[in-house]
Enzyme design. Structure first.
Site, short mmCIF file in Angstrom:
data_model
loop_
_atom_site.label_atom_id
_atom_site.label_comp_id
_atom_site.label_asym_id
_atom_site.label_seq_id
_atom_site.Cartn_x
_atom_site.Cartn_y
_atom_site.Cartn_z
CD GLU A 1 43.33 30.46 -1.74
OE1 GLU A 1 43.09 29.36 -2.26
OE2 GLU A 1 44.37 31.10 -1.95
CE LYS B 1 42.34 20.54 2.07
NZ LYS B 1 41.81 19.54 1.16
CG ASP C 1 35.85 17.39 -0.66
OD1 ASP C 1 37.00 16.95 -0.85
OD2 ASP C 1 35.03 16.86 0.10
CE1 TYR D 1 45.03 24.79 -5.60
CE2 TYR D 1 42.62 24.71 -5.61
CZ TYR D 1 43.85 24.05 -5.63
OH TYR D 1 43.89 22.70 -5.70
CE LYS E 1 40.83 18.58 5.76
NZ LYS E 1 40.33 17.23 5.78
CB CYS F 1 3.93 -3.49 4.69
SG CYS F 1 3.72 -1.78 5.21
CB CYS G 1 -0.78 -2.04 5.57
SG CYS G 1 0.18 -2.55 4.13
CB CYS H 1 4.32 -1.34 1.20
SG CYS H 1 2.57 -1.55 1.57
CB CYS I 1 0.11 1.09 2.94
SG CYS I 1 1.23 1.07 4.35
S1 IVH Z 1 46.82 25.20 -2.40
C1 IVH Z 1 50.34 22.92 -1.09
N1 IVH Z 1 44.34 25.89 -2.11
O1 IVH Z 1 44.21 20.42 -1.21
C2 IVH Z 1 49.55 24.08 -1.50
N2 IVH Z 1 44.86 23.57 -2.27
O2 IVH Z 1 46.37 18.77 0.16
C3 IVH Z 1 48.97 23.87 -2.83
N3 IVH Z 1 42.89 22.12 -2.18
O3 IVH Z 1 45.20 18.34 -3.67
C4 IVH Z 1 47.55 23.69 -2.77
N4 IVH Z 1 41.41 23.71 -1.97
O4 IVH Z 1 43.43 19.84 -4.39
C5 IVH Z 1 45.20 24.86 -2.24
N5 IVH Z 1 42.18 26.66 -1.84
C6 IVH Z 1 43.03 25.64 -2.01
C7 IVH Z 1 42.60 24.30 -2.04
C8 IVH Z 1 43.55 23.28 -2.17
C9 IVH Z 1 41.58 22.40 -2.06
C10 IVH Z 1 43.42 20.74 -2.29
C11 IVH Z 1 44.25 20.51 -3.49
C12 IVH Z 1 45.33 19.57 -3.07
C13 IVH Z 1 45.10 19.42 -1.63
C14 IVH Z 1 46.40 19.59 -0.93
#
Ligand code: IVH
Length: 681
Positions: free
Chosen positions: A120, A122, A124, A235, A323, A417, A420, A435, A440
């Site tokens: 999935e 990740k 933020d 999730y 990542k 500036c 000019c 400015c 200018c």
């Molecule tokens: S599963 C340990 N799925 O990652 C497994 N976590 O470091 C439970 N996060 O604070 C988490 N996207 O907020 C899971 N698709 C995803 C995620 C996700 C972001 C974040 C989550 C958690 C951190 C874990």
């Protein structure tokens, strides 16, 4: 028809709640609404009115309850049903393969065996847990330290994508208890808009969507949270009673059936190589995702295997965060120079030793303003951390003072500036130097570049604009519409062919939409989004020019600072002159004002009917009112304009008299229809 009795009201309220929940499901979970926003709003309004009229029908799980509550003193603590773990990070394919090999060893599988994964994005944002007991949302909390989080139930309830009661899927019961876990986040576009608004209101912007989401969710006043564009993806689950999932895939397919929103962008992978391939695929699409994602999460699909794998130091052995390539790098600042924007705003820019960053070579990064440089203590010659987020210009995040040699120089803001030579100015309450000279050359170049970008004039690029301004061929924006082929063809890197192509592109840009035109003018605080709002409100440039400040402020999303900026812009003779010249040069913005399809003589008028009408049923009468742009509702309030009374009216008549609302007989109602041309009667 007589006034609704309590019993009738109860039936109607039940129906409305069910109907609205059904539409929430289509809208938020399936992402495909089946009614218009206006129809949805009408259902919601009717429910609100009935709930106000019959307080005994109040219900904390009603869809009207996503509005926020009185502010709290502090958040309570909540212990999670099961710990909310963190994830181990990986940055290379090698680390990912090691994770896979380790898991197989642990399970006693052959190295050649394949483990099934679900991958999935990740997200933020901020992880939360929502506890539903018998389908009703009880408590929602942040992750906190993984064991104990903060009780942000009231805030979570304001998020419309979070159901206050679970949907019951066909052929399946609602679990006794379900701890649903997911990520609260903000889309990038919503984040930018929020920051645009905050700047316009003089509030500090959020640094990134994650901070914006976290800051919004951790508000003691949930009414503030209610106004923030928060979203959620589920999730995972914590403790569950009365439901069991065998795999992650099953979990992701089942949660939506309960009305819990899941991102459909996940993939089941037959082995680690497929998981790695999906990571690369998503990384390539990263910029086109509406939300920020800094990697993927790779999870063992089978829950039985997960239980055997267990966890180590607060992180599961069955999951890994892989990542994306960082959008941060370190390099050295060679020089700090000033850039002059079209509004005269001065931005200090760091000239860098070129460095590779997320697929591009970076040699400049913004330092925002001199206050920022002082606060972060950034010096010329410093080794610095730079970052590139989305399509935004790279910025200097911070210096690395440990790497200093003593050769670094503190930087001071020049007082003139660089282009000019005008003395720079800075209002007391602002951080940006400007400015003040509207002639200018740097400002002229930037306005023309902005204009060319806004109207999408192909071929009118940066270098060409420099030449045009430096050679004196263009002194203001309207001049580009007077350019001639010979003078263009004589410029560097131009020829007959490119000159005529450019002239054609310029000529094509003479019919912009009104919103693009307004945006192109470069009014301070008026970005693309606000330009669209203004264009929809005002049918023409002339109407916008003559708009008053209070009138502008009355438009939804236009704050005091934006209104002032617009009025200031058009009260400057030179700007009005510039617009006039554009129109003289043949630029004709095309109006996008929302014209109603048919005349709407009853627009803004609210009607309530009571008693039996002779000439039409209640539905017909309400339909007529709506066709003519009016609104029909079922309860009388101060906002009601007319109460139409038939035979045997109910308590609405008394209410109307009490509130001083105008009462019409059926004859008078028909006369009103005739007057406004609604036929009938
Ligand atoms: S599963 C340990 N799925 O990652 C497994 N976590 O470091 C439970 N996060 O604070 C988490 N996207 O907020 C899971 N698709 C995803 C995620 C996700 C972001 C974040 C989550 C958690 C951190 C874990």
């Amino acid at each position: 028809m007589p006034e609704l009795s309590l019993e009738e009201a109860r039936r109607r309220v039940d129906w409305l709640r069910k109907e609205i929940r059904r539409h929430n499901y289509y809208y938020y979970v399936l992402d495909s609404p089946i009614i218009s926003d206006a129809e949805y709003d009408a259902l919601m309004r009717e429910l609100e009115e009935l709930e106000a009229q019959f307080p005994e029908l109040a219900d904390p799980t009603s869809p009207t309850q996503h509005v926020g509550a009185p502010p709290l003193e502090e958040f309570r603590s909540v212990r999670h049903t099961l710990p909310m773990l963190s994830l181990t990070n990986a940055f290379s394919e090698e680390e990912v393969r090691e994770f896979d090999a380790r898991a197989k060893r642990f399970l006693g599988l052959e190295p050649a065996a394949e483990l099934e994964y679900v991958v999935e994005p990740k997200y933020d944002g901020l992880a939360v847990e929502l506890i539903y007991v018998d389908g009703v949302l009880q408590v929602g909390s942040t992750r906190g330290d993984g064991e104990v989080g903060e009780d942000v139930t009231l805030n979570l309830k304001t998020i419309k994508a979070i159901p206050l009661v679970l949907r019951r899927p066909e052929g399946r019961a609602i679990p006794k208890s379900l701890a649903a876990r997911g990520e609260v986040y903000m889309n990038i576009a919503d984040f930018r808009r929020l920051n645009e608004e905050r700047l316009a209101q003089g509030e500090p912007p959020f640094a990134n969507p994650r901070n914006a989401a976290a800051g919004s969710l951790r508000q003691l006043d949930s009414k503030i949270t209610a106004r923030r564009p928060l979203r959620i993806f589920f999730y995972d689950v914590g403790e569950t009673v009365g439901i069991e999932f065998r795999t992650q895939e099953e979990l992701l397919r089942t949660l939506p059936e309960f009305g819990l929103r899941v991102n459909p962008l996940f993939r089941k992978c037959a082995g680690i190589e497929e998981a790695i391939a999906f990571h690369h695929e998503l990384e390539r699409e990263r910029e086109s995702l509406p939300y920020e994602s800094d990697g993927v999460v790779i999870k063992v699909n089978d829950f039985q295997l997960r239980r055997r794998l267990g966890e180590i130091s607060r992180a599961p052995r069955w999951a890994l965060a892989y990542k994306f390539a960082p959008r941060q790098a370190t390099t050295r600042i060679r020089e700090i120079v000033l850039q002059v924007g079209r509004t005269g705003a001065i931005t200090p820019v760091a000239l860098l030793e070129p460095v590779e960053l997320a697929g591009a070579t970076i040699s400049r990064a913004t330092l925002h303003n001199q206050e920022e440089i002082a606060k972060k203590d950034i010096r010329v010659g410093d080794l610095v951390l730079i970052e590139r987020a989305g399509d935004v210009i790279p910025e200097v995040v911070k210096p690395i003072p440990e790497a200093r040699t003593g050769e670094e120089r503190k930087w001071e803001m020049p007082d003139r500036c660089p282009v000019c030579g005008s003395a720079l100015v800075k209002p007391e309450d602002e951080v940006v130097f400007r400015c003040p000279n509207i002639s200018c050359p740097a400002r002229i170049k930037e306005s023309i570049r902005h204009f060319a970008r806004a109207l999408d004039i192909e071929g009118l690029g940066e270098r060409l604009v420099d030449q045009l301004v430096e050679k004196g061929l263009v002194k203001e924006v309207a001049d580009i519409f007077r350019l001639e082929k010979e003078e263009l063809a004589a410029l560097e890197r131009m020829g007959e062919k490119s000159a005529s192509n450019l002239l054609e592109a310029i000529s094509r840009s003479k019919r912009p939409s009104l919103s693009r035109f307004i945006y192109a003018l470069g009014i301070r605080h008026v970005g693309e989004h606000l330009a669209e709002i203004l264009a929809k409100h005002y049918g023409s440039v002339a109407d916008l020019i003559s708009a008053r400040e209070d009138e502008l402020q009355g438009i939804f999303e236009v704050g005091p600072e934006v209104a002032r900026s617009i009025v200031e812009f058009f009260s400057t003779e030179k700007n009005r002159e510039a617009v006039r010249r554009l129109l003289e040069a043949g630029v004709r913005p095309v109006s996008e004002k929302l014209e109603p399809a048919r005349p709407q003589p009853l627009a803004g008028k609210r009607f309530v009917f009571t008693g039996t009408l002779r000439a039409f049923t209640r539905e017909e009468a309400e339909g007529l009112v709506r066709q003519l742009g009016g609104e029909a509702s079922s309860s009388v309030s101060r906002k009601t304009d007319y109460v139409v009374v038939g035979e045997a009216p109910g308590s609405k008549l008394a209410k109307a008299r009490e509130l001083g609302v105008k009462v019409l007989s059926e004859e008078e109602f028909k006369a009103l229809l005739r007057e406004v041309g609604g036929g009938e009667g």
